[in-house]
Design a protein around this motif. Structure first.
Motif, PDB file in Angstrom:
ATOM      1  N   ALA A 168       0.876  -1.322  -0.403  1.00 41.37           N
ATOM      2  CA  ALA A 168       0.146  -0.315  -0.347  1.00 41.37           C
ATOM      3  C   ALA A 168       0.648   1.021   0.196  1.00 41.37           C
ATOM      4  N   ALA A 169       2.186   0.974   0.796  1.00 37.70           N
ATOM      5  CA  ALA A 169       3.047   2.983   0.783  1.00 37.70           C
ATOM      6  C   ALA A 169       4.113   2.411  -0.372  1.00 37.70           C
ATOM      7  N   ALA A 170       3.681   1.872  -1.528  1.00 37.23           N
ATOM      8  CA  ALA A 170       4.505   1.754  -2.997  1.00 37.23           C
ATOM      9  C   ALA A 170       4.907   3.382  -3.130  1.00 37.23           C
ATOM     10  N   GLN A 171       5.994   3.573  -3.925  1.00 41.34           N
ATOM     11  CA  GLN A 171       6.300   4.699  -4.276  1.00 41.34           C
ATOM     12  C   GLN A 171       5.170   4.680  -5.070  1.00 41.34           C
ATOM     13  N   GLN A 172       5.400   6.550  -5.357  1.00 39.37           N
ATOM     14  CA  GLN A 172       4.211   6.868  -6.775  1.00 39.37           C
ATOM     15  C   GLN A 172       4.844   7.675  -7.503  1.00 39.37           C
ATOM     16  N   VAL A 173       5.539   7.696  -8.404  1.00 38.30           N
ATOM     17  CA  VAL A 173       5.824   8.656  -9.303  1.00 38.30           C
ATOM     18  C   VAL A 173       4.762  10.053  -9.859  1.00 38.30           C
ATOM     19  N   THR A 174       4.175  10.957  -9.822  1.00 37.18           N
ATOM     20  CA  THR A 174       3.331  12.320  -9.560  1.00 37.18           C
ATOM     21  C   THR A 174       3.477  13.488 -10.949  1.00 37.18           C
ATOM     22  N   THR A 175       2.216  13.533 -11.503  1.00 37.46           N
ATOM     23  CA  THR A 175       2.702  14.146 -13.063  1.00 37.46           C
ATOM     24  C   THR A 175       1.344  15.548 -12.251  1.00 37.46           C
ATOM     25  N   LYS A 176       1.349  16.414 -12.758  1.00 37.32           N
ATOM     26  CA  LYS A 176       0.498  17.489 -12.823  1.00 37.32           C
ATOM     27  C   LYS A 176      -0.310  17.288 -13.738  1.00 37.32           C
ATOM     28  N   ALA A 177       0.471  17.093 -15.447  1.00 33.94           N
ATOM     29  CA  ALA A 177       0.011  17.436 -16.230  1.00 33.94           C
ATOM     30  C   ALA A 177      -0.889  15.938 -16.734  1.00 33.94           C
ATOM     31  N   PRO A 178      -1.784  16.346 -17.991  1.00 36.95           N
ATOM     32  CA  PRO A 178      -2.919  14.950 -18.228  1.00 36.95           C
ATOM     33  C   PRO A 178      -1.758  14.342 -19.284  1.00 36.95           C
ATOM     34  N   PHE A 179      -2.087  13.133 -19.031  1.00 36.48           N
ATOM     35  CA  PHE A 179      -1.718  11.450 -20.155  1.00 36.48           C
ATOM     36  C   PHE A 179      -2.493  12.663 -21.624  1.00 36.48           C
ATOM     37  N   THR A 180      -1.495  12.205 -22.663  1.00 38.98           N
ATOM     38  CA  THR A 180      -1.571  12.998 -23.998  1.00 38.98           C
ATOM     39  C   THR A 180      -2.028  11.487 -24.982  1.00 38.98           C
ATOM     40  N   VAL A 181      -3.189  11.010 -24.819  1.00 40.79           N
ATOM     41  CA  VAL A 181      -3.481   9.807 -25.470  1.00 40.79           C
ATOM     42  C   VAL A 181      -4.006  10.510 -27.102  1.00 40.79           C
ATOM     43  N   THR A 182      -2.555   8.859 -28.304  1.00 40.60           N
ATOM     44  CA  THR A 182      -2.957   9.421 -29.342  1.00 40.60           C
ATOM     45  C   THR A 182      -3.981   8.234 -30.123  1.00 40.60           C
ATOM     46  N   LEU A 183      -4.526   8.308 -30.738  1.00 43.31           N
ATOM     47  CA  LEU A 183      -4.862   7.290 -31.874  1.00 43.31           C
ATOM     48  C   LEU A 183      -4.628   7.734 -33.480  1.00 43.31           C
ATOM     49  N   GLY A 184      -3.759   6.879 -34.045  1.00 45.30           N
ATOM     50  CA  GLY A 184      -4.245   6.652 -35.211  1.00 45.30           C
ATOM     51  C   GLY A 184      -3.831   5.608 -35.965  1.00 45.30           C
ATOM     52  N   GLY A 185      -3.885   5.302 -37.445  1.00 46.04           N
ATOM     53  CA  GLY A 185      -3.573   3.486 -38.016  1.00 46.04           C
ATOM     54  C   GLY A 185      -3.577   3.836 -39.737  1.00 46.04           C
ATOM     55  N   SER A 186      -3.632   2.577 -39.897  1.00 43.78           N
ATOM     56  CA  SER A 186      -4.265   2.300 -41.315  1.00 43.78           C
ATOM     57  C   SER A 186      -4.764   1.908 -41.470  1.00 43.78           C
ATOM     58  N   ILE A 187      -5.515   1.736 -42.749  1.00 48.89           N
ATOM     59  CA  ILE A 187      -6.385   0.873 -43.485  1.00 48.89           C
ATOM     60  C   ILE A 187      -5.900   0.029 -45.064  1.00 48.89           C
ATOM     61  N   ARG A 188      -5.742  -1.194 -45.553  1.00 52.10           N
ATOM     62  CA  ARG A 188      -5.183  -1.126 -45.747  1.00 52.10           C
ATOM     63  C   ARG A 188      -6.464  -2.274 -47.085  1.00 52.10           C
ATOM     64  N   SER A 189      -6.739  -1.841 -48.427  1.00 55.00           N
ATOM     65  CA  SER A 189      -8.047  -2.877 -48.989  1.00 55.00           C
ATOM     66  C   SER A 189      -6.588  -3.378 -50.222  1.00 55.00           C
ATOM     67  N   THR A 195      -1.103  -7.412 -56.992  1.00 54.28           N
ATOM     68  CA  THR A 195      -1.399  -6.855 -55.695  1.00 54.28           C
ATOM     69  C   THR A 195      -1.611  -5.431 -55.900  1.00 54.28           C
ATOM     70  N   PHE A 196      -3.069  -4.949 -55.291  1.00 60.22           N
ATOM     71  CA  PHE A 196      -2.958  -3.366 -55.886  1.00 60.22           C
ATOM     72  C   PHE A 196      -3.788  -2.557 -54.468  1.00 60.22           C
ATOM     73  N   ARG A 197      -3.479  -2.158 -54.003  1.00 57.49           N
ATOM     74  CA  ARG A 197      -4.098  -1.462 -53.084  1.00 57.49           C
ATOM     75  C   ARG A 197      -4.407  -0.262 -52.516  1.00 57.49           C
ATOM     76  N   THR A 198      -5.338  -0.202 -52.243  1.00 51.89           N
ATOM     77  CA  THR A 198      -5.944   1.659 -51.858  1.00 51.89           C
ATOM     78  C   THR A 198      -5.490   1.486 -50.073  1.00 51.89           C
ATOM     79  N   ARG A 199      -4.916   2.478 -49.658  1.00 54.11           N
ATOM     80  CA  ARG A 199      -4.436   2.576 -48.228  1.00 54.11           C
ATOM     81  C   ARG A 199      -5.099   3.882 -47.657  1.00 54.11           C
ATOM     82  N   VAL A 200      -5.442   3.860 -47.227  1.00 55.00           N
ATOM     83  CA  VAL A 200      -5.870   5.148 -45.410  1.00 55.00           C
ATOM     84  C   VAL A 200      -5.041   5.411 -44.842  1.00 55.00           C
ATOM     85  N   ASP A 201      -4.006   6.033 -44.793  1.00 54.89           N
ATOM     86  CA  ASP A 201      -3.334   6.953 -43.167  1.00 54.89           C
ATOM     87  C   ASP A 201      -4.209   7.665 -42.044  1.00 54.89           C
ATOM     88  N   PHE A 202      -4.155   7.882 -40.936  1.00 53.54           N
ATOM     89  CA  PHE A 202      -5.013   8.857 -40.420  1.00 53.54           C
ATOM     90  C   PHE A 202      -4.140   9.053 -38.971  1.00 53.54           C
TER      91      PHE A 202
END
Length: 370
Positions: free
Chosen positions: A18-39, A363-370
């Motif tokens: 219960a007394a495990a040491q924690q590293v604190t931060t005042k800044a929020p997490f930044t969550v990034t979401l991206g990816g690609s779709i390949r048809s 192979t013919f591909r249509t690719r979307v990256d975001f």
């Protein structure tokens, strides 16, 4: 990448008491979401029996990352890549989403540590033959034509491991990793000491890798490679006499100038994944040219497997590919490959009268990256 800000006050790096040491931060997490779709739309003409000559498929990859920075300068977070099932058969299996890459990390001026299902440093630093778009001969086209391997034995494996990377010094970076069990990842508990008849006969893997990226005037240079070695799980005399030792090493380089990139890659799998006394090596060469939204490329890959004195002929698998890519709009590209291949390693599942598989893949591909 789309960014979502999430508020938080702390991240427990080491949980327990219960007394495990924690590293604190005042800044929020930044969550990034991206990816690609390949048809992909694929046409194949080869010697495989009872196989369709055309296929259409969809492959998507979602990259999720959550990162924060503590007051003491420590950067930490979680990184994952989600994919639809590549290998399952049937619609139900194809709709299953899994994460092949998933790890927690922390880093600072001293380097970076990764814990989880991630690449070993040698694979992370690998430099393959240059390609454009789909990848030409560098493209992992096994699901379309057969499970031929044109890579080093541990390429692209996300077994659970611990990794350390040094900071980048004048373009140089190095890393080391430890993998308890080959083929074990996620929540798998690989406690069996002996795995008779399994392809995952190795444990206690150590990988070393290094890379260099630099520029000399208008000339760019990339170097990368490394080695991974491990022990056999079963040390009985019977297994020792039949299962190959595990040592893999590889090296690659690329040189770029005025839109042209030329390079190659060489690997030596030794006996890894093979029987005692066998040996496997492979290499690639490639040349690409890019200008504006256009890119074209050609490359060649070859693998030679020596089966020693066991009454089986040696195998040579090769492929040569031509490809092009065009960026139609930001994040949207059209890509095409034509590959000629010949695989002596495939001796079954062929049309009558054939002793190897050879053919052509488009192979013919249509690719979307975001």
């Amino acid at each position: 990448m789309k960014k979502i800000l999430l508020g938080t006050s702390a991240l427990v790096l080491l949980a327990g008491a219960a007394a495990a040491q924690q590293v604190t931060t005042k800044a929020p997490f930044t969550v990034t979401l991206g990816g690609s779709i390949r048809s992909d739309f694929i046409i194949v003409n080869d010697n495989a029996a009872n196989a369709s000559s055309r296929e259409a498929r969809l492959d998507y990859r979602l990259h999720l990352k959550a990162e924060a920075k503590a007051e003491n300068g420590l950067t930490y977070g979680f990184d994952a890549r989600l994919r639809n099932n590549q290998n399952g058969s049937g619609q139900a299996n194809q709709d299953v989403v899994g994460a092949d890459r998933k790890f927690v990390y922390m880093g600072g001026s001293w380097g970076k540590i990764e814990l989880g299902d991630t690449l070993a440093p040698d694979s992370n630093f690998e430099v393959q033959a240059p390609s454009v778009g789909i990848g030409q001969a560098d493209y992992a086209f096994g699901p379309s034509t057969g499970n031929y391997s044109y890579y080093h034995f541990n390429e692209g494996t996300f077994d659970t491991k611990v990794v350390y990377y040094t900071p980048v010094f004048s373009g140089f970076q190095a890393g080391i990793s430890y993998t308890p069990e080959k083929g074990s990842r996620g929540r798998d508990n690989a406690r069996s000491k002996f795995v008779t008849g399994s392809s995952n006969n190795y444990n206690d893997l150590i990988a070393l890798g290094a890379a260099y990226t630099g520029k000399f005037g208008d000339v760019g240079v990339k170097l990368g490679g490394g080695v991974e070695f491990g022990d056999e799980k079963d040390v009985s005399s019977t297994v020792k006499a039949t299962v190959g030792d595990y040592t893999v090493w590889h090296l690659g380089a690329q040189v770029s100038y005025a839109g042209f990139t030329f390079g190659g890659h060489y690997f030596d799998n030794g006996e890894s994944g093979l029987a005692k006394g066998d040996d496997q090596i492979g290499w690639q060469l490639g040349l690409t040219y890019s200008t504006g939204p256009w890119g074209v490329g050609i490359n060649y890959a070859r693998v030679d497997t020596d089966y020693a004195a066991r009454g089986r002929r040696d195998d040579t698998d090769y492929m040569v590919g031509l490809g092009a890519a065009y960026q139609l709009a930001p994040g949207l590209s059209l890509q095409a490959d034509i590959v000629k291949f010949e695989a002596e390693s495939q001796t079954t599942g062929l049309k009558a009268g054939n002793t190897k598989n050879d053919g052509t893949l488009f192979t013919f591909r249509t690719r979307v990256d975001f």
